[in-house]
Design an enzyme around this catalytic site. Structure first.
Site, mmCIF file in Angstrom:
data_model
loop_
_atom_site.group_PDB
_atom_site.id
_atom_site.type_symbol
_atom_site.label_atom_id
_atom_site.label_comp_id
_atom_site.label_asym_id
_atom_site.label_seq_id
_atom_site.Cartn_x
_atom_site.Cartn_y
_atom_site.Cartn_z
ATOM 1 N N CYS A 347 -6.841 -7.509 0.617
ATOM 2 C CA CYS A 347 -7.697 -6.638 1.422
ATOM 3 C C CYS A 347 -6.854 -5.653 2.231
ATOM 4 O O CYS A 347 -6.283 -6.025 3.260
ATOM 5 C CB CYS A 347 -8.570 -7.475 2.360
ATOM 6 S SG CYS A 347 -9.656 -6.477 3.402
ATOM 7 N N CYS A 350 -7.963 -5.236 5.902
ATOM 8 C CA CYS A 350 -7.693 -6.380 6.777
ATOM 9 C C CYS A 350 -6.210 -6.491 7.107
ATOM 10 O O CYS A 350 -5.823 -6.558 8.274
ATOM 11 C CB CYS A 350 -8.145 -7.675 6.113
ATOM 12 S SG CYS A 350 -9.862 -7.685 5.608
ATOM 13 N N ASP A 351 -5.378 -6.542 6.075
ATOM 14 C CA ASP A 351 -3.973 -6.897 6.254
ATOM 15 C C ASP A 351 -3.030 -5.692 6.296
ATOM 16 O O ASP A 351 -1.859 -5.844 6.645
ATOM 17 C CB ASP A 351 -3.543 -7.831 5.126
ATOM 18 C CG ASP A 351 -4.360 -9.118 5.114
ATOM 19 O OD1 ASP A 351 -4.828 -9.512 6.200
ATOM 20 O OD2 ASP A 351 -4.556 -9.702 4.037
#
Length: 521
Positions: A347, A350-351
């Site tokens: 992701c 997200c990361d």
């Protein structure tokens, strides 16, 4: 910090406070010499305080607590709920909910869950590292915040990883959300309140299984709660029949999707917003929504279909709709599993922030891969895209954008063969140049895998006909090989995996199931 529209909305929310709030800001120096993050935090708290006479700000200087941290508590309800850094982006809602819950506004939890939280053991100290762009993080942060708000013996700190890079590197955090319990890694990735409580309460799974097994037979039971599952449930409930939904989580893969620009009549939305709207729509009807559970097997017994869950519970229904969706496809190369969440990620939203200023690789040259590369180019020092084929599959507009960015390199005819690391984190990868079979190495700190999806159907292989791709075979009414069982969405052999198509297929599966029911004796 907060614009007028947000302040106006926030003022309306804060009108629901039932008891006074105390926001205690912790600074490691005096206000004049405070860090920029601490000053921004104070400014935000002052703006919030100005919106309600129920809110008071206090400043402390405690070197034990992280700089730029504030505690949400009440003189009447002293909690251990903290935010370190600025809870903006996706976490702004988490902060607003924390204010409301500590301020006496009731949660939407049932009494059984509230009692379960209040009975948790003492000395549970949680720390959650998140990124402001992570759409998976709020579920975890909000769940642990509710636990801390309801149980004064539990402590939770939500930490913006970008504000504490030294701590992120020291703890070797390479994926968010990352939750630590009493200093030890507790979980990584999205997790629901039910899943967290199940990890903390060893008897929760057994009690949940007993409760589920006592449910009366459904007319239609939908397995999965993504776009196909939610559409199927709504269409079934509108027929006035007993409808249930069982799923690991609401939204499925859509929860990991950010920009959605091809949902007809909605020029732009984001996955979590679409999921929230779908959930609200389902709750307009008498649908029994059961989340936090995984299906294990199905079998037909006389005129009924029995679903067995991984916790041993069994549900019975007259008709069933399978909408189990899909998950990220893996590279299946040495080192991939070893370094998952240690540099191997799926992701970018997200990361991605965890790799600020670092070189990374994106595996896959389709729309997802090139979109990820464009997104990550604004964060990392350099992005290298590795595409197995000799041509990119992404839309031309995306290719043009990627080619216009100086810190994106695209390598075609590249087959990734190994993930390299030092035992703790990713240090690079190996790939084969398919034009000459030469093996090459690439030094990167992160690898984002974007090579498509796999259907979540392994548990069906002995009961339902699947094609060679593992997809559920359906007819034009969405019927499967088992009478009374229908299927829809990315788990099926539908040729195009799109949100709007999944919703349409879910509606069609529901109509097919209803037609089946009315023709039974």
């Amino acid at each position: 910090m907060l614009d007028n529209d947000i302040k106006q909305q926030l003022e309306g929310y804060l009108a629901h406070l039932k008891r006074p709030l105390l926001l205690t800001a912790n600074l490691h120096s005096d206000v004049e010499n405070a860090s920029k993050t601490a000053k921004d935090m104070l400014k935000m708290l002052e703006q919030i305080s100005s919106l309600s006479s129920m809110i008071t700000i206090n400043i402390e200087h405690n070197k034990v607590i992280r700089d730029a941290t504030f505690r949400v508590s009440s003189p009447e309800h002293k909690t251990h709920l903290y935010f370190s850094g600025l809870p903006l982006g996706h976490e702004f809602t988490s902060m607003v909910l924390a204010l409301l819950h500590v301020g006496g506004h009731p949660t939407k939890l049932d009494e059984e869950t509230i009692e379960q939280i209040k009975e948790l053991p003492d000395n549970l100290v949680f720390e959650t590292f998140y990124s402001q762009s992570c759409q998976n993080c709020p579920d975890v942060v909000q769940a642990l915040n509710m636990i801390a708000a309801l149980n004064k013996r539990v402590s939770h700190t939500a930490i913006d990883g970008a504000s504490y890079q030294d701590e992120v590197e020291k703890r070797e955090i390479m994926a968010v959300p990352s939750v630590f319990l009493n200093g030890e890694l507790f979980l990584q990735g999205r997790s629901s309140l039910k899943e967290i409580l199940a990890k903390l309460d060893s008897g929760a799974d057994e009690k949940a299984a007993q409760k589920l097994s006592q449910k009366a037979p459904f007319d239609v039971l939908v397995v999965g709660a993504g776009p196909a599952g939610s559409a199927a449930a709504i269409y079934s409930a509108r027929k006035g029949i007993r409808t249930g939904v069982i799923a690991e989580r609401l939204g499925g893969q859509v929860m990991d999707t950010m920009a959605i620009e091809n949902f007809i009549s909605v020029p732009y939305t984001e996955g979590p917003k679409l999921v929230a709207a779908s959930e609200a729509h389902m709750k307009e009807y008498d649908i029994d929504i059961m989340t936090g559970f995984m299906a294990k097997s199905i079998e037909r017994e006389n005129d009924l279909i029995k679903l067995t869950l991984s916790n041993g519970a069994q549900l019975v229904t007259k008709a069933m709709i399978l909408a189990t969706g899909a998950r990220w496809r893996l590279m299946n190369v040495p080192g991939e599993n070893e370094y998952r969440n240690k540099g191997v990620a799926f992701c970018p939203h997200c990361d991605g922030p965890l790799f600020k200023g670092k070189p990374i690789a994106v595996i896959g040259g389709g729309n997802s891969g090139i979109e990820a590369a464009i997104d990550l180019a604004g964060i990392s020092s350099h992005v290298t895209v590795l595409e197995f084929s000799d041509t990119l599959r992404a839309d031309k507009v995306l290719q043009d954008k990627a080619n216009s960015l100086s810190n994106i390199t695209i390598i075609k005819n590249a087959q990734t063969t190994e993930v390299l690391g030092d035992g703790k984190k990713v240090t690079g990868l190996k790939y084969t140049d398919r034009t000459n079979n030469e093996s090459k190495e690439l030094s990167v700190d992160g690898i984002f895998v974007q090579i498509g999806l796999l259907p979540n159907t392994e548990w069906l292989k002995d009961s339902i006909e699947l094609n060679r791709m593992g997809e559920i075979v359906t007819d034009n009414h969405q019927a499967t090989s088992m009478p009374g069982v229908y299927a829809a969405g990315d788990a099926t052999d539908v040729p195009y995996k799109q949100i709007i198509i999944s919703m349409g297929e879910g509606a069609k599966a529901s109509l097919g199931a209803f037609d089946y029911l009315i023709r039974q004796k």
